[in-house]
Design a protein around this motif. Structure first.
Motif, PDB file in Angstrom:
ATOM      1  N   PHE A 163      48.504  45.121  49.035  1.00  0.00           N
ATOM      2  CA  PHE A 163      48.948  44.280  50.143  1.00  0.00           C
ATOM      3  C   PHE A 163      48.324  42.885  50.111  1.00  0.00           C
ATOM      4  CE2 PHE A 163      50.519  48.238  51.695  1.00  0.00           C
ATOM      5  CZ  PHE A 163      51.543  47.915  52.570  1.00  0.00           C
ATOM      6  N   ILE A 164      47.691  42.530  48.992  1.00  0.00           N
ATOM      7  CA  ILE A 164      47.106  41.186  48.910  1.00  0.00           C
ATOM      8  C   ILE A 164      48.201  40.134  48.788  1.00  0.00           C
ATOM      9  CG2 ILE A 164      45.934  39.648  47.282  1.00  0.00           C
ATOM     10  CD1 ILE A 164      43.651  41.489  47.151  1.00  0.00           C
ATOM     11  N   ASN A 165      48.064  39.088  49.558  1.00  0.00           N
ATOM     12  CA  ASN A 165      48.972  37.941  49.490  1.00  0.00           C
ATOM     13  C   ASN A 165      48.500  37.058  48.335  1.00  0.00           C
ATOM     14  OD1 ASN A 165      50.341  35.496  49.842  1.00  0.00           O
ATOM     15  ND2 ASN A 165      50.377  35.700  52.064  1.00  0.00           N
ATOM     16  N   GLU A 166      49.139  37.194  47.198  1.00  0.00           N
ATOM     17  CA  GLU A 166      48.688  36.474  46.009  1.00  0.00           C
ATOM     18  C   GLU A 166      48.850  34.964  46.162  1.00  0.00           C
ATOM     19  OE1 GLU A 166      50.459  38.040  42.480  1.00  0.00           O
ATOM     20  OE2 GLU A 166      49.454  39.996  42.666  1.00  0.00           O
ATOM     21  N   VAL A 190      49.729  30.900  35.596  1.00  0.00           N
ATOM     22  CA  VAL A 190      49.113  31.997  36.351  1.00  0.00           C
ATOM     23  C   VAL A 190      48.921  33.207  35.452  1.00  0.00           C
ATOM     24  CG1 VAL A 190      49.521  33.689  38.191  1.00  0.00           C
ATOM     25  CG2 VAL A 190      49.903  31.257  38.622  1.00  0.00           C
ATOM     26  N   ALA A 191      49.932  33.543  34.676  1.00  0.00           N
ATOM     27  CA  ALA A 191      49.851  34.708  33.802  1.00  0.00           C
ATOM     28  C   ALA A 191      48.736  34.568  32.772  1.00  0.00           C
ATOM     29  CB  ALA A 191      51.196  34.919  33.098  1.00  0.00           C
ATOM     30  N   GLU A 192      48.544  33.349  32.259  1.00  0.00           N
ATOM     31  CA  GLU A 192      47.553  33.139  31.192  1.00  0.00           C
ATOM     32  C   GLU A 192      46.141  32.923  31.719  1.00  0.00           C
ATOM     33  OE1 GLU A 192      46.725  30.149  27.356  1.00  0.00           O
ATOM     34  OE2 GLU A 192      48.557  29.952  28.565  1.00  0.00           O
ATOM     35  N   HIS A 193      45.998  32.210  32.837  1.00  0.00           N
ATOM     36  CA  HIS A 193      44.666  31.792  33.278  1.00  0.00           C
ATOM     37  C   HIS A 193      44.176  32.453  34.566  1.00  0.00           C
ATOM     38  CE1 HIS A 193      44.539  28.589  30.270  1.00  0.00           C
ATOM     39  NE2 HIS A 193      45.778  28.270  30.625  1.00  0.00           N
ATOM     40  N   VAL A 194      45.084  32.780  35.464  1.00  0.00           N
ATOM     41  CA  VAL A 194      44.672  33.261  36.786  1.00  0.00           C
ATOM     42  C   VAL A 194      44.686  34.778  36.881  1.00  0.00           C
ATOM     43  CG1 VAL A 194      45.093  33.104  39.268  1.00  0.00           C
ATOM     44  CG2 VAL A 194      45.575  31.133  37.787  1.00  0.00           C
ATOM     45  N   ARG A 195      45.766  35.379  36.457  1.00  0.00           N
ATOM     46  CA  ARG A 195      45.887  36.823  36.616  1.00  0.00           C
ATOM     47  C   ARG A 195      44.825  37.612  35.843  1.00  0.00           C
ATOM     48  NH1 ARG A 195      49.249  39.302  39.530  1.00  0.00           N
ATOM     49  NH2 ARG A 195      50.558  37.453  39.787  1.00  0.00           N
ATOM     50  N   GLU A 200      40.464  41.480  36.297  1.00  0.00           N
ATOM     51  CA  GLU A 200      39.086  41.857  35.964  1.00  0.00           C
ATOM     52  C   GLU A 200      38.241  42.007  37.222  1.00  0.00           C
ATOM     53  OE1 GLU A 200      34.987  41.824  35.167  1.00  0.00           O
ATOM     54  OE2 GLU A 200      35.984  40.132  36.159  1.00  0.00           O
ATOM     55  N   LEU A 201      38.459  41.108  38.182  1.00  0.00           N
ATOM     56  CA  LEU A 201      37.679  41.139  39.407  1.00  0.00           C
ATOM     57  C   LEU A 201      38.012  42.366  40.248  1.00  0.00           C
ATOM     58  CD1 LEU A 201      35.508  39.497  40.747  1.00  0.00           C
ATOM     59  CD2 LEU A 201      37.263  38.082  41.816  1.00  0.00           C
ATOM     60  N   LYS A 202      39.270  42.767  40.258  1.00  0.00           N
ATOM     61  CA  LYS A 202      39.641  43.992  40.978  1.00  0.00           C
ATOM     62  C   LYS A 202      38.970  45.207  40.346  1.00  0.00           C
ATOM     63  CE  LYS A 202      44.170  43.546  40.829  1.00  0.00           C
ATOM     64  NZ  LYS A 202      45.604  43.865  41.084  1.00  0.00           N
TER      65      LYS A 202
END
Length: 404
Positions: A163-166, A190-195, A200-202
């Protein structure tokens, strides 16, 4: 001097700083900005307080523009109205926040009522207006599964992450704005740098127990009386606590009390409250990163922890709708759900419709959040900060609104 506020409580510190600067006869120009700040708060609450000159900067680029004017213009700030003119109703300058970013953050801004023209001064906390709105009075009252409050502390973290608002996380908390990129280029970025950072953080949060979702919530019999919402004991006869909400002095004359059956109707309504948290460990870990000067990891984790608390609130609001039997109108698309694609609404104290943070004390009396290790500070803020509370209204016409 520039001050930037990432957290809501940062704005209170800004006010304290300005008061101290007044006491010490410091009146240099001050620029205020940050994710937690709105132009309205600067214009209506802080500008009259500070004896020097105060500017609002929507983002870092607007702050640099203001600095250029101050350093090179050679004109007194008060003689440059263009720097202090309110933005259009959209709430952002086209040069600092692209239209697509603005639209995707609309749901977050709607909660805070920041898409109204700043020239209209809010009548915060005014309860003298009693002309009732035209909100329907004959809506069905759902049956709650219980009266009183309960604690839930075995909530899978993956259910919260779902339910996170990305948009709020990537563009709001982490400041990865689309800017002039096309939609395709931005999604590739976003796919290359953010996601990868996000995933990993999740995993780390799950693996190391950095986020511990817990909820206390409950249902209570209630009725309205004018601008008041009366909460009864389980017998639905004796009064337990009473909330007094402000009413719009003109226009629709909306007030939160109107969404509940009145005393005169003889019907007993139901109201839900919840308080959610992802735990004290999240605050401690954030502070550890910050004190170690590990600012990038701090920004990433802190943003995730704050949005996880919001996601938990969204998840549990859905749970309450299901328990009340009104979830049939829920939007299937998550983005539509974030834009109130469901019946009823969820209001946190401090929002325009219920601006008095002091009402948190009444919510605490009803729910006893100490059971999930959440406390209330002297400023009526939740501790740990990765927590949020709300009054939840089932009425189908309930939507966010401002008292103006």
């Amino acid at each position: 001097i520039g001050m930037s506020g990432l957290l809501v409580k940062s704005t209170l510190i800004m006010k304290e700083n300005l008061e101290v600067m007044n006491e010490r006869s410091i009146n240099v120009p001050v620029i205020l900005g940050g994710a937690a700040l709105t132009r309205r708060y600067v214009e209506d609450d802080l500008k009259s307080l500070y004896k020097g000159t105060l500017f609002y900067a929507r983002d870092a680029f607007a702050g640099l523009h203001t600095m250029d004017k101050l350093m090179n213009g050679g004109v007194a700030p008060s003689q440059r109205p263009s720097m202090e003119r309110p933005h259009p109703a959209g709430g952002a300058q086209a040069s600092s926040l692209p239209i697509d970013d603005s639209e995707e953050l609309l749901a977050e801004e709607a909660k805070l009522g920041v898409r109204k023209p700043a020239r209209v001064r809010p009548v915060i906390g005014d309860t003298t207006h009693t002309t009732r709105s035209s909100v329907a009075t004959d809506v069905p009252i759902p049956q709650p599964p219980f009266f009183g409050s309960r604690v839930v502390d075995r909530i899978p973290l993956n259910s919260v992450f779902a339910f996170i608002n990305e948009t709020a996380l990537f563009k709001g908390q982490w400041q990865f704005k689309q800017g002039r990129k096309s939609s395709e280029d931005y999604q590739a970025f976003v796919a290359e740098h953010v996601r990868p950072v996000y995933e990993e953080l999740k995993q780390r949060s799950e693996r190391e127990g950095l986020l511990k979702p817990r909820v206390v919530y409950g249902y209570f019999p209630a009725q309205s009386s004018g601008n008041d919402l009366i909460i009864y004991n389980d017998d639905a006869k004796t009064e337990r606590v009473r909330f007094t909400f402000p009413r719009q002095p003109s226009g629709k004359h909306l007030c939160l009390a109107d969404y509940f059956a009145s005393v005169e109707s003889g019907r007993i309504d139901v109201v839900a409250f919840h308080l959610v948290t992802v735990g004290r460990r999240a605050s401690e870990y954030s502070q550890k990163l910050f004190k170690a000067d590990n600012y990038s990891d701090y920004l990433y984790f802190h943003g995730l922890s704050v949005e996880s608390a919001e996601a938990l609130a969204e998840l549990w609001h859905k749970q309450i709708r299901q328990e009340l039997g009104i979830a049939g109108q829920d939007a299937a698309n998550l983005n539509e759900l974030f834009r109130q694609g469901y019946q009823g609404s969820r209001f946190s104290f401090g929002y325009p419709a219920c601006p008095n943070l002091e009402d948190q004390t009444k919510l605490f009396e009803l729910l006893d959040p100490a059971r999930i290790d959440v406390e209330l500070t002297e400023e009526f803020q939740l501790d740990p900060e990765q927590s949020t509370s709300a009054i939840i209204i089932h009425h189908p016409e309930a939507r966010y609104f401002s008292i103006e």
